[in-house]
Scaffold this motif. Structure first.
Motif, PDB file in Angstrom:
ATOM      1  N   LEU A 212       3.655   2.498   2.585  1.00 54.83           N
ATOM      2  CA  LEU A 212       4.463   3.707   2.420  1.00 54.83           C
ATOM      3  C   LEU A 212       3.538   4.915   2.435  1.00 54.83           C
ATOM      4  O   LEU A 212       2.556   4.967   1.692  1.00 54.83           O
ATOM      5  CB  LEU A 212       5.244   3.656   1.104  1.00 54.83           C
ATOM      6  N   ILE A 213       3.852   5.867   3.292  1.00 51.93           N
ATOM      7  CA  ILE A 213       3.070   7.096   3.398  1.00 51.93           C
ATOM      8  C   ILE A 213       3.894   8.237   2.822  1.00 51.93           C
ATOM      9  O   ILE A 213       5.016   8.499   3.276  1.00 51.93           O
ATOM     10  CB  ILE A 213       2.719   7.395   4.874  1.00 51.93           C
ATOM     11  N   LEU A 214       3.360   8.899   1.815  1.00 54.35           N
ATOM     12  CA  LEU A 214       4.033  10.039   1.194  1.00 54.35           C
ATOM     13  C   LEU A 214       3.204  11.297   1.468  1.00 54.35           C
ATOM     14  O   LEU A 214       1.976  11.263   1.350  1.00 54.35           O
ATOM     15  CB  LEU A 214       4.177   9.820  -0.312  1.00 54.35           C
ATOM     16  N   TRP A 215       3.905  12.386   1.807  1.00 52.79           N
ATOM     17  CA  TRP A 215       3.163  13.604   2.142  1.00 52.79           C
ATOM     18  C   TRP A 215       3.924  14.843   1.668  1.00 52.79           C
ATOM     19  O   TRP A 215       5.124  14.969   1.906  1.00 52.79           O
ATOM     20  CB  TRP A 215       2.963  13.713   3.658  1.00 52.79           C
ATOM     21  N   GLY A 216       3.210  15.738   0.990  1.00 52.27           N
ATOM     22  CA  GLY A 216       3.808  16.995   0.561  1.00 52.27           C
ATOM     23  C   GLY A 216       4.062  17.897   1.757  1.00 52.27           C
ATOM     24  O   GLY A 216       3.162  18.161   2.547  1.00 52.27           O
ATOM     25  N   LYS A 217       5.281  18.368   1.896  1.00 47.41           N
ATOM     26  CA  LYS A 217       5.643  19.211   3.039  1.00 47.41           C
ATOM     27  C   LYS A 217       4.822  20.492   3.070  1.00 47.41           C
ATOM     28  O   LYS A 217       4.492  21.010   4.141  1.00 47.41           O
ATOM     29  CB  LYS A 217       7.135  19.543   2.980  1.00 47.41           C
TER      30      LYS A 217
ATOM     31  N   ALA B 164       8.405   5.062  -4.730  1.00 48.99           N
ATOM     32  CA  ALA B 164       7.508   3.899  -4.763  1.00 48.99           C
ATOM     33  C   ALA B 164       8.250   2.655  -5.231  1.00 48.99           C
ATOM     34  O   ALA B 164       8.122   1.576  -4.627  1.00 48.99           O
ATOM     35  CB  ALA B 164       6.323   4.181  -5.678  1.00 48.99           C
ATOM     36  N   VAL B 165       9.014   2.777  -6.305  1.00 50.84           N
ATOM     37  CA  VAL B 165       9.758   1.624  -6.825  1.00 50.84           C
ATOM     38  C   VAL B 165      10.765   1.126  -5.794  1.00 50.84           C
ATOM     39  O   VAL B 165      10.892  -0.089  -5.568  1.00 50.84           O
ATOM     40  CB  VAL B 165      10.462   1.983  -8.151  1.00 50.84           C
ATOM     41  N   ARG B 166      11.473   2.048  -5.155  1.00 48.91           N
ATOM     42  CA  ARG B 166      12.455   1.644  -4.139  1.00 48.91           C
ATOM     43  C   ARG B 166      11.771   0.921  -2.974  1.00 48.91           C
ATOM     44  O   ARG B 166      12.254  -0.118  -2.511  1.00 48.91           O
ATOM     45  CB  ARG B 166      13.218   2.863  -3.631  1.00 48.91           C
ATOM     46  N   PHE B 167      10.651   1.453  -2.516  1.00 51.02           N
ATOM     47  CA  PHE B 167       9.903   0.832  -1.423  1.00 51.02           C
ATOM     48  C   PHE B 167       9.458  -0.580  -1.810  1.00 51.02           C
ATOM     49  O   PHE B 167       9.577  -1.531  -1.018  1.00 51.02           O
ATOM     50  CB  PHE B 167       8.693   1.694  -1.079  1.00 51.02           C
ATOM     51  N   LEU B 168       8.952  -0.736  -3.016  1.00 53.40           N
ATOM     52  CA  LEU B 168       8.443  -2.038  -3.456  1.00 53.40           C
ATOM     53  C   LEU B 168       9.582  -3.032  -3.681  1.00 53.40           C
ATOM     54  O   LEU B 168       9.445  -4.233  -3.407  1.00 53.40           O
ATOM     55  CB  LEU B 168       7.618  -1.868  -4.724  1.00 53.40           C
ATOM     56  N   GLN B 169      10.721  -2.532  -4.123  1.00 52.37           N
ATOM     57  CA  GLN B 169      11.885  -3.407  -4.274  1.00 52.37           C
ATOM     58  C   GLN B 169      12.396  -3.878  -2.912  1.00 52.37           C
ATOM     59  O   GLN B 169      12.677  -5.067  -2.705  1.00 52.37           O
ATOM     60  CB  GLN B 169      13.010  -2.674  -5.014  1.00 52.37           C
ATOM     61  N   GLU B 170      12.476  -2.954  -1.981  1.00 52.99           N
ATOM     62  CA  GLU B 170      12.996  -3.277  -0.650  1.00 52.99           C
ATOM     63  C   GLU B 170      12.045  -4.166   0.138  1.00 52.99           C
ATOM     64  O   GLU B 170      12.484  -4.899   1.028  1.00 52.99           O
ATOM     65  CB  GLU B 170      13.301  -1.991   0.120  1.00 52.99           C
ATOM     66  N   SER B 171      10.746  -4.085  -0.192  1.00 52.70           N
ATOM     67  CA  SER B 171       9.780  -4.927   0.523  1.00 52.70           C
ATOM     68  C   SER B 171       9.531  -6.247  -0.229  1.00 52.70           C
ATOM     69  O   SER B 171       8.607  -6.982   0.094  1.00 52.70           O
ATOM     70  CB  SER B 171       8.455  -4.179   0.715  1.00 52.70           C
ATOM     71  N   GLY B 172      10.373  -6.504  -1.246  1.00 53.20           N
ATOM     72  CA  GLY B 172      10.323  -7.777  -1.960  1.00 53.20           C
ATOM     73  C   GLY B 172       9.156  -7.958  -2.875  1.00 53.20           C
ATOM     74  O   GLY B 172       8.689  -9.084  -3.067  1.00 53.20           O
ATOM     75  N   TYR B 173       8.684  -6.868  -3.485  1.00 58.97           N
ATOM     76  CA  TYR B 173       7.522  -6.997  -4.365  1.00 58.97           C
ATOM     77  C   TYR B 173       7.750  -6.304  -5.701  1.00 58.97           C
ATOM     78  O   TYR B 173       6.854  -5.681  -6.250  1.00 58.97           O
ATOM     79  CB  TYR B 173       6.271  -6.427  -3.669  1.00 58.97           C
ATOM     80  N   CYS B 174       8.935  -6.422  -6.208  1.00 60.16           N
ATOM     81  CA  CYS B 174       9.233  -5.792  -7.500  1.00 60.16           C
ATOM     82  C   CYS B 174      10.218  -6.665  -8.280  1.00 60.16           C
ATOM     83  O   CYS B 174      11.162  -7.192  -7.690  1.00 60.16           O
ATOM     84  CB  CYS B 174       9.851  -4.411  -7.276  1.00 60.16           C
TER      85      CYS B 174
ATOM     86  N   LEU C 257       0.836  -1.193   0.000  1.00 59.71           N
ATOM     87  CA  LEU C 257       0.000   0.000   0.000  1.00 59.71           C
ATOM     88  C   LEU C 257       0.873   1.246   0.000  1.00 59.71           C
ATOM     89  O   LEU C 257       1.813   1.358   0.798  1.00 59.71           O
ATOM     90  CB  LEU C 257      -0.901  -0.012   1.243  1.00 59.71           C
ATOM     91  N   ILE C 258       0.559   2.180  -0.899  1.00 58.69           N
ATOM     92  CA  ILE C 258       1.239   3.475  -0.942  1.00 58.69           C
ATOM     93  C   ILE C 258       0.163   4.556  -0.951  1.00 58.69           C
ATOM     94  O   ILE C 258      -0.696   4.565  -1.839  1.00 58.69           O
ATOM     95  CB  ILE C 258       2.138   3.613  -2.185  1.00 58.69           C
ATOM     96  N   VAL C 259       0.184   5.432   0.044  1.00 60.54           N
ATOM     97  CA  VAL C 259      -0.844   6.468   0.145  1.00 60.54           C
ATOM     98  C   VAL C 259      -0.189   7.845   0.143  1.00 60.54           C
ATOM     99  O   VAL C 259       0.887   8.040   0.719  1.00 60.54           O
ATOM    100  CB  VAL C 259      -1.711   6.282   1.402  1.00 60.54           C
ATOM    101  N   VAL C 260      -0.857   8.780  -0.506  1.00 61.02           N
ATOM    102  CA  VAL C 260      -0.312  10.127  -0.688  1.00 61.02           C
ATOM    103  C   VAL C 260      -1.324  11.174  -0.211  1.00 61.02           C
ATOM    104  O   VAL C 260      -2.465  11.204  -0.679  1.00 61.02           O
ATOM    105  CB  VAL C 260       0.018  10.380  -2.186  1.00 61.02           C
TER     106      VAL C 260
ATOM    107  N   SER D 174       4.671   0.511   8.635  1.00 60.47           N
ATOM    108  CA  SER D 174       4.569   1.650   7.717  1.00 60.47           C
ATOM    109  C   SER D 174       5.813   2.533   7.772  1.00 60.47           C
ATOM    110  O   SER D 174       6.561   2.528   8.749  1.00 60.47           O
ATOM    111  CB  SER D 174       3.329   2.483   8.041  1.00 60.47           C
ATOM    112  N   TYR D 175       5.994   3.283   6.695  1.00 58.08           N
ATOM    113  CA  TYR D 175       7.145   4.157   6.543  1.00 58.08           C
ATOM    114  C   TYR D 175       6.651   5.506   6.023  1.00 58.08           C
ATOM    115  O   TYR D 175       5.750   5.561   5.191  1.00 58.08           O
ATOM    116  CB  TYR D 175       8.160   3.560   5.565  1.00 58.08           C
TER     117      TYR D 175
END
Length: 311
Positions: free
Chosen positions: A252-257, A301-311, A131-134, A277-278
């Motif tokens: 992964l939680i992404l947020w605009g500063k 997103a790609v880095r997160f998915l690679q590091e979590s073993g889903y890419c 899950l990736i939320v923005v 979560s991160y």
């Protein structure tokens, strides 16, 4: 103007019929490109798949990217004769995933799409692998824009009359100008919004009767949920907040500063509520992150998915 769907997806715009949360058949517009694990891109309120225009091709190098317009938005059906209940998009998301995938999916959602994704992760954990939320309105205290508040207060019958009379089509230049002003206000660099962007962002409002009605209906539901939450009365939003701890997939939680709609402090609070979560705060980014910070989102997103073993 080049057809956006055909420019981004090999088969152009496709159509999928599902039963909506009320049990009625609705046609959902979608496009897909790439191969590998399925990755869904969910848009926010008032938007459609076009909002992810800068992420589709980059992410399709690694995944089977699927963009779809939620019911009532973009090129999907707009059943204006039927009223909606809060949470209907969660049920409909699950039915889209089941129809298009035979394995758990990656969900990337922005704003309302991210809120739907959080709720779906609680209700249908077997369907979501990552899950990736923005910029999520999970802790919203009010509707973030005066225009949203205005639409939420106007009787839906009035909005529907304006909508079906095609006034937005008759006054298309004005609609585009107003929408351009408002969209630039949620971008860190307003100059990046092009005339082509404005054309496609406003296209459903101008060309498809029912778009404004369904958006207004969603805003009414959102306003009611926030009101109930503040009054400590049972509501869907508070229930989703209270069950964030149940989300078990890597998130992964992404947020605009500089998000002026929902502060970055909400991202920190959300990260504390979801076990696995991160959080990544994106600099020089306002609420429209999927466009304004697309390069960072794609890379992260790609880095997160690679590091979590889903890419």
């Amino acid at each position: 103007m080049t057809d956006w769907w055909h420019a981004n997806f090999p088969l152009g715009k496709q159509s999928l019929t599902i039963a909506d949360a009320n049990g009625y058949p609705v046609k959902i517009a979608y496009g897909e490109v790439g191969s590998g694990k399925p990755l869904f891109l969910l848009h926010g309120i008032g938007s459609w798949s076009y909002n992810w225009r800068n992420s589709i091709k980059p992410l399709s190098k690694y995944f089977r990217v699927i963009c779809f317009d939620a019911k009532g938005y973009g090129f999907s059906d707009k059943p204006i004769s039927r009223r909606e209940q809060q949470g209907h998009q969660v049920t409909e998301l699950a039915r889209v995933i089941r129809a298009l995938c035979n394995e758990p999916a990656i969900i990337v959602g922005e704003s309302l799409g991210a809120l739907v994704a959080l709720a779906a992760s609680q209700k249908y954990p077997q369907l979501i692998a990552r899950l990736i939320v923005v910029n999520v309105p999970i802790f919203a205290k009010r509707l973030p824009h005066w225009g949203m508040s205005l639409l939420s207060q106007i009787p839906i019958e009035v909005i529907q009359a304006i909508d079906t009379s095609r006034l937005s089509y008759l006054f298309a230049p004005l609609v585009r100008e107003v929408m351009a002003i408002e969209r630039r206000s949620v971008l860190y660099d307003p100059s990046t919004l092009t005339p082509e962007d404005v054309y496609w962002i406003t296209y459903p409002y101008i060309e498809f009767p029912g778009t404004l009605t369904k958006v207004a209906e969603e805003l009414k539901i959102a306003a009611q949920e926030i009101e109930l939450a503040q009054a400590n009365k049972p509501n869907w939003l508070t229930n989703t907040q209270n069950n964030l701890f149940k989300i078990s997939c890597p998130t992964l939680i992404l947020w605009g500063k500089q998000d002026s709609w929902f502060p970055a402090s909400d991202g920190k609070k959300l990260q504390e509520c979801i076990p696995n979560s991160y959080l990544n705060i994106i600099p020089n980014c306002c609420h429209d992150a999927s466009f304004g910070a697309s390069a960072i989102i794609n890379k992260t997103a790609v880095r997160f998915l690679q590091e979590s073993g889903y890419c």
